[in-house]
Design a protein around this motif. Structure first.
Motif, short mmCIF file in Angstrom:
data_model
loop_
_atom_site.label_atom_id
_atom_site.label_comp_id
_atom_site.label_asym_id
_atom_site.label_seq_id
_atom_site.Cartn_x
_atom_site.Cartn_y
_atom_site.Cartn_z
N ILE A 132 0.86 -1.19 0.00
CA ILE A 132 0.00 0.00 0.00
C ILE A 132 0.89 1.24 0.00
CG2 ILE A 132 -1.90 1.16 1.19
CD1 ILE A 132 -2.18 -1.62 2.80
N SER A 133 0.89 1.96 -1.11
CA SER A 133 1.72 3.17 -1.22
C SER A 133 1.22 4.00 -2.39
CB SER A 133 3.19 2.80 -1.46
OG SER A 133 3.36 2.34 -2.79
N PRO A 134 1.59 5.27 -2.43
CA PRO A 134 1.33 6.03 -3.67
C PRO A 134 2.20 5.43 -4.79
CG PRO A 134 2.12 7.46 -1.89
CD PRO A 134 2.30 6.05 -1.42
N PRO A 135 1.79 5.57 -6.04
CA PRO A 135 2.59 4.98 -7.14
C PRO A 135 4.04 5.44 -7.10
CG PRO A 135 0.52 5.91 -7.97
CD PRO A 135 0.58 6.27 -6.51
N GLU A 136 4.29 6.67 -6.66
CA GLU A 136 5.67 7.20 -6.65
C GLU A 136 6.53 6.52 -5.59
OE1 GLU A 136 2.94 8.95 -6.16
OE2 GLU A 136 2.78 10.46 -7.74
N LEU A 137 5.90 5.85 -4.62
CA LEU A 137 6.67 5.30 -3.49
C LEU A 137 6.54 3.78 -3.41
CD1 LEU A 137 5.92 8.01 -0.75
CD2 LEU A 137 7.87 7.86 -2.29
N GLN A 138 6.42 3.13 -4.58
CA GLN A 138 6.34 1.67 -4.59
C GLN A 138 7.69 1.03 -4.30
OE1 GLN A 138 4.60 0.21 -8.21
NE2 GLN A 138 2.58 0.98 -7.66
N LEU A 143 -0.57 -5.34 9.83
CA LEU A 143 -0.42 -4.06 9.12
C LEU A 143 0.89 -3.44 9.58
CD1 LEU A 143 -1.23 -1.68 7.36
CD2 LEU A 143 -2.65 -0.84 9.25
N TYR A 144 1.82 -3.28 8.64
CA TYR A 144 3.13 -2.71 8.94
C TYR A 144 3.15 -1.29 8.39
CZ TYR A 144 8.15 -2.93 9.95
OH TYR A 144 9.41 -2.72 10.48
N MET A 145 3.02 -0.33 9.27
CA MET A 145 2.99 1.08 8.86
C MET A 145 4.41 1.65 8.86
SD MET A 145 -0.21 2.04 8.36
CE MET A 145 -0.03 3.82 8.31
N THR A 146 4.68 2.56 7.93
CA THR A 146 5.95 3.29 7.99
C THR A 146 5.70 4.76 7.71
OG1 THR A 146 6.42 2.93 5.63
CG2 THR A 146 7.37 1.35 7.19
N ARG A 147 6.61 5.59 8.18
CA ARG A 147 6.49 7.02 7.89
C ARG A 147 7.01 7.31 6.48
NH1 ARG A 147 11.67 9.69 8.48
NH2 ARG A 147 13.08 8.02 9.07
N ILE A 148 6.60 8.44 5.95
CA ILE A 148 7.21 8.92 4.70
C ILE A 148 8.61 9.42 5.08
CG2 ILE A 148 6.98 10.52 2.76
CD1 ILE A 148 4.67 8.42 2.95
N GLN A 149 9.63 8.86 4.40
CA GLN A 149 11.03 9.04 4.84
C GLN A 149 11.58 10.38 4.32
OE1 GLN A 149 12.82 5.89 6.31
NE2 GLN A 149 10.64 5.61 6.72
N LYS A 150 11.26 11.42 5.06
CA LYS A 150 11.59 12.79 4.63
C LYS A 150 13.05 12.94 4.18
CE LYS A 150 11.44 17.49 6.39
NZ LYS A 150 11.24 18.36 7.54
N GLU A 151 13.96 12.31 4.92
CA GLU A 151 15.40 12.51 4.65
C GLU A 151 15.86 11.91 3.33
OE1 GLU A 151 13.96 10.62 6.85
OE2 GLU A 151 15.12 8.86 7.44
N ARG A 152 15.01 11.10 2.68
CA ARG A 152 15.42 10.48 1.41
C ARG A 152 14.87 11.23 0.19
NH1 ARG A 152 18.85 7.90 4.33
NH2 ARG A 152 17.97 6.39 5.75
N ASP A 188 9.02 17.81 -2.73
CA ASP A 188 8.74 16.40 -3.06
C ASP A 188 8.20 15.67 -1.84
OD1 ASP A 188 9.59 16.50 -5.74
OD2 ASP A 188 11.68 16.20 -5.16
N TYR A 189 8.78 15.96 -0.67
CA TYR A 189 8.31 15.33 0.57
C TYR A 189 6.88 15.79 0.89
CZ TYR A 189 7.62 14.73 5.59
OH TYR A 189 7.08 14.42 6.81
N LEU A 190 6.67 17.09 0.82
CA LEU A 190 5.35 17.63 1.19
C LEU A 190 4.24 17.08 0.29
CD1 LEU A 190 6.31 21.32 2.06
CD2 LEU A 190 5.70 19.46 3.64
N ALA A 191 4.60 16.73 -0.95
CA ALA A 191 3.60 16.17 -1.87
C ALA A 191 3.11 14.80 -1.39
CB ALA A 191 4.20 16.05 -3.27
N GLN A 192 3.89 14.12 -0.56
CA GLN A 192 3.52 12.76 -0.08
C GLN A 192 3.14 12.74 1.40
OE1 GLN A 192 3.13 10.49 -2.22
NE2 GLN A 192 4.29 11.30 -3.94
N LYS A 193 3.55 13.75 2.13
CA LYS A 193 3.32 13.79 3.59
C LYS A 193 1.83 13.61 3.90
CE LYS A 193 4.07 17.15 7.40
NZ LYS A 193 3.18 16.52 8.28
N GLY A 194 1.54 12.78 4.87
CA GLY A 194 0.15 12.62 5.33
C GLY A 194 -0.72 11.81 4.40
N VAL A 195 -0.12 11.10 3.43
CA VAL A 195 -0.91 10.39 2.43
C VAL A 195 -1.71 9.24 3.05
CG1 VAL A 195 1.04 8.95 1.64
CG2 VAL A 195 -0.84 9.42 0.09
#
Ligand code: CP
Length: 360
Positions: free
Chosen positions: A184-190, A222-231, A237-244
């Motif tokens: 489960i991810s946005p297409p950009e973060l597969q 369910l294994y949740m992870t944060r959006i990895q801002k530092e990468r 680019d980060y803000l576009a995915q934050k909170g998705v």
């Protein structure tokens, strides 16, 4: 145990892995029995990147086993800041420490370190690549909380591209029978291609989803992870995915009564605080399991008892890895080593495939 270094959980045979998971449970039930197991041993923790859990659980594990610690958590306070190479740092520290735990922001850094170390090296996270001891933590958690590591439908939700914990976890759970994965991810973060190849190789069922809401009712884990801002290359680019994705009580209401929610932590905004009180949320327990997992791992690695400089590794191909996050970009003396699979070359440090134009 046959493995000298723990760069990836692939380094450990399935039977040794089962033994470490079992042993972590034994230690958990009677930790006072192990207080002197590492008496006289020294662990170096070299954290080139920030950490709370991995660093402190390794340190606590070693202290609870009666061992001692050296190291840094800010390379700016070490001679790294004067330009010392990874190779030289490791050659020196492996004269001092019986075991080295390293985290670095470059992919493949732990593998590179292991080539110059007399002491065993444990990967505590190499950039967005792998995090094998988090996976060991996750496996110990699941063995307690689900009583099995097979026949699970596992949802992996968040930044599946950059989340090193999920790469290691998928690679490991794929080895167990009948596990199914909902990615489960946005297409950009597969997830990266090499992880998909691992699922295919092991004949695992997997599907992609962009909706946690639609997927949650099918899941055992369910294994949740944060959006990895530092990468991310830029803040935008980060803000576009934050909170998705946000796991909240409403979504939990649709989940199975025996769902288990794991998260490697730190959490940012992807799980609301109300979920912490749901008995299916196990991410704080997970941090405690991690300490016992690392105690078991330290004992097993030190028992293998070898302290020798490994043989020099030779180039396998005259090719440069094009992944800008690969350790070979900064430590340019490293041997050029690649795996060949189905006519393609994959960098052994970072698993990225080589662009055909780079092959001379
Ligand atoms: N899970 C994990 O790696 O956490 P830290 O970054 O705090 O070590």
């Amino acid at each position: 145990m046959n493995a000298r270094n723990i760069i990836d959980l692939d380094d450990v045979s399935q039977s040794d892995l089962s033994e470490i998971i079992r042993f972590a449970g034994v230690i958990k039930e009677n930790p006072s029995h192990y207080v002197d197991y590492c008496h006289g041993k020294i662990m170096a923790t070299l954290f080139y990147e920030p950490s709370t859990r991995t660093q402190m659980s390794f340190q606590t594990a070693m202290l609870r086993l009666g061992g001692k610690l050296i190291g840094f958590d800010n390379p700016g306070n070490s001679s790294v800041s004067k330009g010392e190479s990874l190779k030289d740092t490791i050659r020196v520290i492996s004269n001092y420490a019986d075991i080295i735990v390293i985290r670095n922001s470059f992919e493949g850094a732990a593998l590179a370190a292991s080539m110059f170390s007399k002491s065993p090296v444990i990967n505590a996270g190499d950039g967005g690549h792998l995090h094998p001891t988090q996976t060991l933590t996750d496996l110990v958690t699941l063995s307690y909380e689900k009583k099995r590591l097979d026949n699970l439908t596992v949802g992996i939700c968040g930044d599946n591209k950059n989340g090193r914990t999920v790469h290691s976890l998928i690679k490991s759970l794929a080895q167990y029978k009948s596990n199914r994965f909902v990615l489960i991810s946005p297409p950009e973060l597969q997830i990266p291609q090499y992880v998909i190849e691992c699922l295919k190789k092991n004949g695992c069922e997997y599907s992609f989803s962009t909706s946690l809401e639609e997927s949650i009712s099918d899941l055992d884990v369910l294994y949740m992870t944060r959006i990895q801002k530092e990468r991310f290359p830029t803040e935008a680019d980060y803000l576009a995915q934050k909170g998705v994705f946000v796991l909240d009580a409403k979504k939990m209401a649709a989940a199975k009564p025996d769902l288990r929610v794991l998260h490697p932590l730190p959490r940012v905004d992807e799980i609301t605080l109300e979920v912490d009180d749901d008995p299916r949320a196990k991410y704080f327990e997970q941090t405690e399991y991690g300490m016992y997992a690392r105690m078991a791992l330290i004992i097993k690695v030190l028992e293998s008892g070898r302290s020798v400089l490994p043989d020099k590794v030779q180039d396998t191909h005259q090719v440069k890895c094009s992944n800008l996050r690969c350790i070979t970009q900064t430590e340019t003396y490293l041997p050029k080593i690649f795996n060949e699979s189905e006519g393609k070359l994959f960098c052994k440090y970072c698993d990225h495939s080589v662009e055909p134009s780079a092959i001379q």
